[in-house]
Design an enzyme around this catalytic site. Structure first.
Site, PDB file in Angstrom:
ATOM      1  N   ASP A 122      39.321  27.032 -36.923  1.00  0.00           N
ATOM      2  CA  ASP A 122      39.556  28.150 -38.141  1.00  0.00           C
ATOM      3  C   ASP A 122      40.820  28.483 -38.211  1.00  0.00           C
ATOM      4  O   ASP A 122      41.543  28.253 -39.288  1.00  0.00           O
ATOM      5  CB  ASP A 122      38.307  29.271 -38.211  1.00  0.00           C
ATOM      6  CG  ASP A 122      38.377  29.962 -39.546  1.00  0.00           C
ATOM      7  OD1 ASP A 122      38.948  29.420 -40.578  1.00  0.00           O
ATOM      8  OD2 ASP A 122      37.355  30.850 -39.534  1.00  0.00           O
ATOM      9  N   ASP A 124      43.880  16.574 -33.220  1.00  0.00           N
ATOM     10  CA  ASP A 124      43.943  17.931 -34.001  1.00  0.00           C
ATOM     11  C   ASP A 124      43.652  17.483 -35.477  1.00  0.00           C
ATOM     12  O   ASP A 124      44.132  16.668 -36.177  1.00  0.00           O
ATOM     13  CB  ASP A 124      45.441  18.542 -33.898  1.00  0.00           C
ATOM     14  CG  ASP A 124      45.964  19.562 -35.044  1.00  0.00           C
ATOM     15  OD1 ASP A 124      44.886  19.951 -35.453  1.00  0.00           O
ATOM     16  OD2 ASP A 124      46.855  20.151 -34.786  1.00  0.00           O
ATOM     17  N   ILE A 125      42.497  18.197 -35.743  1.00  0.00           N
ATOM     18  CA  ILE A 125      41.819  17.800 -37.253  1.00  0.00           C
ATOM     19  C   ILE A 125      42.821  18.293 -38.524  1.00  0.00           C
ATOM     20  O   ILE A 125      42.813  17.517 -39.422  1.00  0.00           O
ATOM     21  CB  ILE A 125      40.446  18.782 -37.294  1.00  0.00           C
ATOM     22  CG1 ILE A 125      39.755  17.844 -38.523  1.00  0.00           C
ATOM     23  CG2 ILE A 125      40.764  20.024 -37.806  1.00  0.00           C
ATOM     24  CD1 ILE A 125      38.219  18.139 -38.503  1.00  0.00           C
ATOM     25  N   GLY A 147      32.784  25.684 -29.546  1.00  0.00           N
ATOM     26  CA  GLY A 147      33.629  26.508 -28.954  1.00  0.00           C
ATOM     27  C   GLY A 147      33.343  27.958 -28.797  1.00  0.00           C
ATOM     28  O   GLY A 147      32.149  28.060 -27.813  1.00  0.00           O
ATOM     29  N   GLY A 157      40.134  29.561 -32.801  1.00  0.00           N
ATOM     30  CA  GLY A 157      39.683  28.070 -32.869  1.00  0.00           C
ATOM     31  C   GLY A 157      40.300  27.266 -33.964  1.00  0.00           C
ATOM     32  O   GLY A 157      41.256  27.340 -34.235  1.00  0.00           O
ATOM     33  N   TYR A 170      31.235  29.662 -30.431  1.00  0.00           N
ATOM     34  CA  TYR A 170      29.832  29.817 -30.905  1.00  0.00           C
ATOM     35  C   TYR A 170      28.794  29.123 -29.821  1.00  0.00           C
ATOM     36  O   TYR A 170      27.671  29.295 -29.547  1.00  0.00           O
ATOM     37  CB  TYR A 170      29.453  29.207 -31.969  1.00  0.00           C
ATOM     38  CG  TYR A 170      29.920  30.144 -33.237  1.00  0.00           C
ATOM     39  CD1 TYR A 170      30.464  31.444 -32.871  1.00  0.00           C
ATOM     40  CD2 TYR A 170      29.602  29.781 -34.477  1.00  0.00           C
ATOM     41  CE1 TYR A 170      30.972  32.455 -34.242  1.00  0.00           C
ATOM     42  CE2 TYR A 170      30.037  30.822 -35.681  1.00  0.00           C
ATOM     43  CZ  TYR A 170      30.431  31.955 -35.397  1.00  0.00           C
ATOM     44  OH  TYR A 170      30.699  32.973 -36.402  1.00  0.00           O
ATOM     45  N   SER A 224      30.561  24.421 -33.846  1.00  0.00           N
ATOM     46  CA  SER A 224      29.794  25.695 -32.871  1.00  0.00           C
ATOM     47  C   SER A 224      29.968  25.423 -31.528  1.00  0.00           C
ATOM     48  O   SER A 224      29.313  26.025 -30.773  1.00  0.00           O
ATOM     49  CB  SER A 224      28.129  25.465 -33.219  1.00  0.00           C
ATOM     50  OG  SER A 224      28.049  26.275 -34.245  1.00  0.00           O
TER      51      SER A 224
END
Ligand code: AR6
Length: 168
Positions: free
Chosen positions: A32, A8-9, A121, A30, A123, A119
């Site tokens: 974000d 997890d970032i 996920g 996501g 996107y 991108s």
């Protein structure tokens, strides 16, 4: 140095983490959503100020805010391309995300930075191509830069993790 991690970032103790945002900069799902949840309202507040100044963020560009309550000091928000078949400049736009985020990091004195798989996920950018582009752009940047000491690729899902592992 490039490091590959799975996880997890929002947990990464680095100078900056990169967010896969959208052009509104107002949050979403996501990674974000996870970053805004973990970092708290200070991040959104700075995003709103940037919107007031420049009207959001275009695809391939990047902006920087506080990390709020995150272990990371800063968040670099970049907007990846929506995959639309590949003939709409998506690969170049994705490369721009990595390049512009790295340049913005250096401009802000950042030495350690973590990227999600932008991108890949919501996107729908094909993961194998996205991994190749991400690694190529980071390697190119590091070859010409002595300021960054560590770039982490933080893969959340198993598929991305194994694609990066193969390529690195
Ligand atoms: N840590 C690291 N990676 C994560 C995490 C996490 N906590 N959660 C998800 N991922 P996505 P996009 C991975 O959909 O495709 C948002 O609504 C995930 O497995 O987050 O660029 C924005 O507001 C995937 O590999 O971003 C935009 O509207 C990667 O993060 C839109 O989604 C990117 O998936 C952007 O779509």
């Amino acid at each position: 140095m490039i490091t590959l991690v799975q996880g997890d970032i929002t947990k990464m103790k680095v100078d900056a983490i990169v967010n896969a945002a959208n052009s509104s900069l107002l949050g979403g799902g996501g990674v974000d959503g996870a970053i805004h949840r973990a970092g708290g309202p200070a991040i959104l507040e700075e995003c709103r100020q940037i919107r007031a100044r420049q009207g959001g963020c275009e695809t391939g560009e990047a902006v920087i805010t506080t990390g709020g309550a995150l272990p990371a000091k800063k968040v670099i928000h970049t907007v990846g391309p929506v995959w639309n078949g590949g003939q709409k400049g998506e690969p170049e736009l994705l490369a721009n995300c990595y390049r512009n985020s790295l340049q913005l990091a250096v401009d802000n004195g950042i030495k350690t930075i973590a990227f999600p798989n932008i991108s890949t996920g919501i996107y729908h950018f094909p993961k194998p191509d996205a991994a190749s582009i991400a690694i190529q752009e980071v390697q190119r940047f590091l070859a010409n830069d002595n300021n960054l000491t560590e770039v982490l690729f933080v893969c959340f899902d198993d598929e991305n993790y194994s694609l990066y592992k193969e390529r690195l």
